[in-house]
Motif scaffolding. Structure first.
Motif, short mmCIF file in Angstrom:
data_model
loop_
_atom_site.label_atom_id
_atom_site.label_comp_id
_atom_site.label_asym_id
_atom_site.label_seq_id
_atom_site.Cartn_x
_atom_site.Cartn_y
_atom_site.Cartn_z
N ASP A 11 -6.46 6.02 6.98
CA ASP A 11 -6.47 7.35 7.60
C ASP A 11 -5.29 8.19 7.14
O ASP A 11 -5.42 9.39 6.90
CB ASP A 11 -6.45 7.21 9.13
CG ASP A 11 -7.78 6.69 9.67
OD1 ASP A 11 -8.79 6.81 8.95
OD2 ASP A 11 -7.78 6.16 10.79
N GLU A 12 -4.14 7.56 7.00
CA GLU A 12 -2.94 8.27 6.60
C GLU A 12 -3.03 8.79 5.17
O GLU A 12 -2.44 9.82 4.83
CB GLU A 12 -1.73 7.34 6.74
CG GLU A 12 -0.40 8.02 6.53
CD GLU A 12 0.76 7.08 6.76
OE1 GLU A 12 1.85 7.33 6.17
OE2 GLU A 12 0.61 6.11 7.53
N ALA A 13 -3.76 8.07 4.32
CA ALA A 13 -3.82 8.42 2.90
C ALA A 13 -4.87 9.48 2.58
O ALA A 13 -4.96 9.96 1.45
CB ALA A 13 -4.10 7.17 2.06
N ALA A 31 -12.76 19.82 3.20
CA ALA A 31 -13.40 18.56 2.83
C ALA A 31 -12.32 17.48 2.74
O ALA A 31 -11.19 17.74 2.34
CB ALA A 31 -14.12 18.70 1.49
N VAL A 32 -12.69 16.26 3.12
CA VAL A 32 -11.72 15.16 3.16
C VAL A 32 -12.00 14.19 2.01
O VAL A 32 -13.13 13.78 1.79
CB VAL A 32 -11.80 14.40 4.51
CG1 VAL A 32 -10.91 13.16 4.47
CG2 VAL A 32 -11.38 15.32 5.64
N ILE A 33 -10.94 13.88 1.27
CA ILE A 33 -11.03 12.88 0.21
C ILE A 33 -10.48 11.57 0.75
O ILE A 33 -9.31 11.49 1.14
CB ILE A 33 -10.24 13.30 -1.04
CG1 ILE A 33 -10.78 14.63 -1.58
CG2 ILE A 33 -10.29 12.22 -2.11
CD1 ILE A 33 -9.98 15.17 -2.75
N ASP A 34 -11.32 10.56 0.81
CA ASP A 34 -10.94 9.25 1.33
C ASP A 34 -10.48 8.39 0.15
O ASP A 34 -11.30 7.86 -0.59
CB ASP A 34 -12.13 8.61 2.04
CG ASP A 34 -11.70 7.57 3.05
OD1 ASP A 34 -10.51 7.26 3.09
OD2 ASP A 34 -12.57 7.08 3.79
N VAL A 83 0.83 -1.21 0.00
CA VAL A 83 0.00 0.00 0.00
C VAL A 83 0.86 1.25 0.00
O VAL A 83 0.54 2.25 -0.66
CB VAL A 83 -0.97 -0.01 1.19
CG1 VAL A 83 -1.73 1.31 1.29
CG2 VAL A 83 -1.96 -1.18 1.06
N ARG A 84 1.97 1.23 0.71
CA ARG A 84 2.85 2.40 0.72
C ARG A 84 3.47 2.65 -0.65
O ARG A 84 3.80 3.79 -0.99
CB ARG A 84 3.92 2.26 1.80
CG ARG A 84 3.37 2.42 3.20
CD ARG A 84 4.42 2.76 4.22
NE ARG A 84 3.82 2.90 5.55
CZ ARG A 84 3.19 3.99 5.98
NH1 ARG A 84 3.09 5.04 5.18
NH2 ARG A 84 2.66 4.04 7.19
N SER A 85 3.64 1.61 -1.45
CA SER A 85 4.15 1.83 -2.81
C SER A 85 3.11 2.53 -3.67
O SER A 85 3.46 3.21 -4.64
CB SER A 85 4.57 0.50 -3.45
OG SER A 85 3.48 -0.25 -3.95
N VAL A 86 1.83 2.39 -3.32
CA VAL A 86 0.76 3.15 -3.98
C VAL A 86 0.77 4.60 -3.47
O VAL A 86 0.71 5.55 -4.26
CB VAL A 86 -0.62 2.51 -3.71
CG1 VAL A 86 -1.74 3.39 -4.27
CG2 VAL A 86 -0.69 1.12 -4.33
N MET A 87 0.86 4.75 -2.18
CA MET A 87 0.85 6.10 -1.58
C MET A 87 2.04 6.94 -2.04
O MET A 87 1.97 8.17 -2.05
CB MET A 87 0.83 5.98 -0.05
CG MET A 87 -0.45 5.35 0.49
SD MET A 87 -0.36 4.86 2.23
CE MET A 87 -0.10 6.44 3.04
N ALA A 88 3.14 6.29 -2.42
CA ALA A 88 4.35 7.00 -2.84
C ALA A 88 4.34 7.37 -4.32
O ALA A 88 5.33 7.93 -4.82
CB ALA A 88 5.58 6.14 -2.54
N GLN A 89 3.26 7.08 -5.05
CA GLN A 89 3.22 7.36 -6.48
C GLN A 89 3.35 8.85 -6.78
O GLN A 89 2.77 9.69 -6.10
CB GLN A 89 1.92 6.82 -7.09
CG GLN A 89 1.83 5.30 -7.15
CD GLN A 89 2.91 4.71 -8.03
OE1 GLN A 89 3.00 4.99 -9.22
NE2 GLN A 89 3.74 3.85 -7.43
#
Length: 263
Positions: A52-54, A62-65, A19-25
């Motif tokens: 929550d971190e992403a 406004a929050v984008i989930d 998942v962190r490799s996605v978040m690091a895109q």
């Protein structure tokens, strides 16, 4: 937006790395659709922390989930879960990543650009292999630059973690409930109307406990391939058997020609 499909079952050990490799895109316009198939470990606990971190908070607060997490109450299998996530996907581009596998930080950016500039609706990339300790196995797997439906029938060219397709052009796809190898069935469904094109850069890494050729020679793959031809393609038993044998032969040729050492 890119919609990323991720399936999980008892994968807590590797879920954060993937998942962190996605978040690091570098390409940040994405949503991650994650379904856990009734795991008995703490996969969901870890995913909720990452979810929550992403989150992104806009200027108007406004929050984008961006990560959507769900869990089944019984083992539904990959095909059912993948169909469910494909129905929910909101993005134009659909990409796939298994828990345990990882992407290079510029994977999405380069692949979206590659498809937009060339007008492609279906593509895949080169990828490498690592073991369960995240150690590089020292190889890069490539493939044919242009894959037609007949090419795809002969051999499964794309690896799951490398594929991206344009949902606006391809449309919604639903698979039968084959027990395994339904990713290959998905590629066949897309390739019937859309040729697949290779972005020849190593942009992903697959985790596998198997060595290079022992991974290829696993006997369970024969059964899986046969089921795809018999169930998904609705071919007769003799034709399905012939296609299965041909697929294995072409797969061996693929490994011999397109597997290179990672220098």
């Amino acid at each position: 937006m890119v919609s990323i499909i991720m399936l999980s079952h008892n994968s807590a050990q590797y879920v954060e790395e993937s998942v962190r490799s996605v978040m690091a895109q570098t390409y940040q316009n994405w949503e991650l659709l994650f379904v856990d198939d009734n795991s008995m470990d703490d996969t969901i606990t870890k995913m909720m922390t990452l979810k929550d971190e992403a989150k992104i908070r806009k200027e108007d607060y406004a929050v984008i989930d961006r990560i959507k997490v769900s869990q089944t109450v019984s083992d539904r299998g990959e095909a059912v879960n993948r169909n469910s996530l494909l129905r929910e996907a909101q993005g134009r581009w659909i990409a796939f990543l298994d828990v345990g596998d990882v992407w290079a930080p510029d994977k999405l950016e380069k692949q979206v650009k590659f498809m937009e500039e060339n007008g492609y609706s279906f593509s895949y990339t080169n990828y490498g292999l690592m073991n369960n300790k995240s150690q590089n196995r020292g190889v890069v797997i490539s493939g044919k630059e242009h894959v037609t439906f007949n090419d795809m029938l002969r051999c499964c060219w794309p690896a799951y973690l490398t594929v991206m397709y344009d949902a606006q052009k391809v449309g919604k796809i639903r698979l039968h409930n084959t027990k395994a190898n339904n990713d290959y069935a998905l590629w066949l469904s897309i390739a019937e109307k859309n040729d697949c094109h290779l972005l020849g850069e190593n942009l992903a890494t697959m985790r596998t406990p198997y060595g290079l050729f022992s991974r290829f020679l696993r006997t369970d793959k024969v059964k899986w391939r046969y089921e795809v031809y018999r169930v998904e393609e609705d071919l007769g038993p003799i034709t399905s058997f012939f296609y299965t044998i041909r697929n294995g032969w072409n797969g061996l040729r693929k490994w011999m020609k397109y597997v290179k050492k990672d220098i």
